[in-house]
Motif scaffolding. Structure first.
Motif, mmCIF file in Angstrom:
data_model
loop_
_atom_site.group_PDB
_atom_site.id
_atom_site.type_symbol
_atom_site.label_atom_id
_atom_site.label_comp_id
_atom_site.label_asym_id
_atom_site.label_seq_id
_atom_site.Cartn_x
_atom_site.Cartn_y
_atom_site.Cartn_z
ATOM 1 N N ALA A 1 0.115 -11.410 5.675
ATOM 2 C CA ALA A 1 1.461 -11.182 6.201
ATOM 3 C C ALA A 1 1.677 -11.966 7.489
ATOM 4 N N LEU B 1 5.626 -8.690 0.140
ATOM 5 C CA LEU B 1 4.242 -8.192 0.108
ATOM 6 C C LEU B 1 3.907 -7.602 -1.251
ATOM 7 N N VAL C 1 2.500 -4.229 7.005
ATOM 8 C CA VAL C 1 3.861 -3.727 6.790
ATOM 9 C C VAL C 1 4.560 -3.543 8.131
ATOM 10 N N CYS D 1 5.579 -6.822 9.684
ATOM 11 C CA CYS D 1 6.774 -7.424 9.071
ATOM 12 C C CYS D 1 8.051 -6.731 9.534
ATOM 13 N N LEU E 1 10.455 -7.672 6.157
ATOM 14 C CA LEU E 1 9.951 -7.379 4.818
ATOM 15 C C LEU E 1 11.158 -7.214 3.900
ATOM 16 N N TYR F 1 11.937 0.861 5.339
ATOM 17 C CA TYR F 1 12.165 -0.159 4.307
ATOM 18 C C TYR F 1 13.134 0.347 3.250
#
Length: 291
Positions: free
Chosen positions: A160, A179, A195, A198, A202, A234
């Protein structure tokens, strides 16, 4: 709740009209919101039919592809770079024509095991190509996702943090990180930190088990991953990806080393995955509320 997707290779190895109909009907029947089509054999696709079927069944669409060694935007060879750019333009155009907003995958190089490290010139070529294709995609309202894959499928983006570095260089508003838990399991230190790193950058997620089979049958810490997605808020798509020698795609199966039969009942695999993903996402959301 995130939109849940499934990769077309769970259902069929190609996208002829007959296979496309099966892919879309089965995706809907299994309860998914989106189908991801791999554009590795676009010549056989009937785009008008595909678009009509997607609308008829109320499904969203995402598209993906990887480049090849003779059409590689990270090559030192300008002719190979030009061929790679043409494939990327084709992918963006097909995505837009199908009514899709997302085109992701290994857009920055070949999906292959390289036998040497990336050169400085190759990296410059990849960045320049992505800038150009991002501009092209922006006009068609398409977001590009740079999928982070393991060392046997790319010599450019394996983590990442490498992808985030590339996003900084490309510096386009419609390029995001993609990802995939299968690849993270090989290259990252855990399923949380990448995660969080990002954050808002993301843009797409692939859920795949360590053996690429049934979710929960391998070694991946999905609870940690879903918790991390919840922590960054997210809201994007979460797509299930699984491969078995039962469903063969001429271009992809060998490149992905799909030698074993990990399942033969696509519907059982897919409905199990959908329940598993929805459960994991819900559990992570509830844990945050009570936290």
């Amino acid at each position: 709740m995130n939109k849940l997707g499934v990769h077309a290779l769970v259902w069929a190895g190609d996208l002829t009209p007959e296979s496309t109909r099966k892919v879309i009907i089965q995706t809907k029947a299994a309860g998914f919101d989106l189908v991801e089509l791999s554009l590795h054999g676009p010549k056989v696709m009937d785009l008008a039919l595909t678009r009509d079927l997607l609308q008829e069944h109320g499904l969203e669409i995402g598209c993906s592809r990887g480049l090849t060694l003779d059409a590689d935007v990270s090559s030192d060879n300008p002719e190979s770079v030009a061929r790679g750019l043409a494939l990327l333009e084709e992918g963006v155009s097909i995505t837009a024509e199908l009514g899709g907003k997302y085109f992701g995958g290994i857009l920055y190089g070949a999906m292959a095991k390289y036998h040497a490290p990336l050169t400085a010139q190759g990296r410059r070529n990849a960045v320049d190509s992505l800038k150009r294709i991002a501009d092209f995609a922006l006009k068609k309202d398409v977001t590009l996702g740079l999928e982070v894959v393991n060392r046997y499928e790319s010599n450019l983006l394996n983590t990442a943090s490498q992808a985030l570095g590339m996003l900084d260089e490309v510096n386009a508003p419609n390029v995001v990180v993609h990802l995939d838990t299968y690849h993270m399991n090989i290259e990252e230190s855990d399923f949380m930190q990448p995660v969080l790193a990002c954050g808002k950058r993301l843009g797409y997620v692939h859920i795949g088990e360590s053996n690429r089979g049934y979710l929960g049958s391998g070694t991946i810490d999905f609870a940690q991953f879903f918790h991390a997605l919840s922590m960054i808020g997210y809201e994007g798509v979460v797509t299930f990806e699984s491969f078995s020698s039962t469903v063969v795609n001429e271009q992809l199966s060998n490149a992905l080393a799909i030698w074993r039969n990990l399942w033969d009942d696509s519907m059982d695999l897919a409905t199990h995955a959908r329940t598993f993903m929805a459960g994991g996402i819900n559990a992570a959301a509830k844990a945050r509320v009570h936290h």
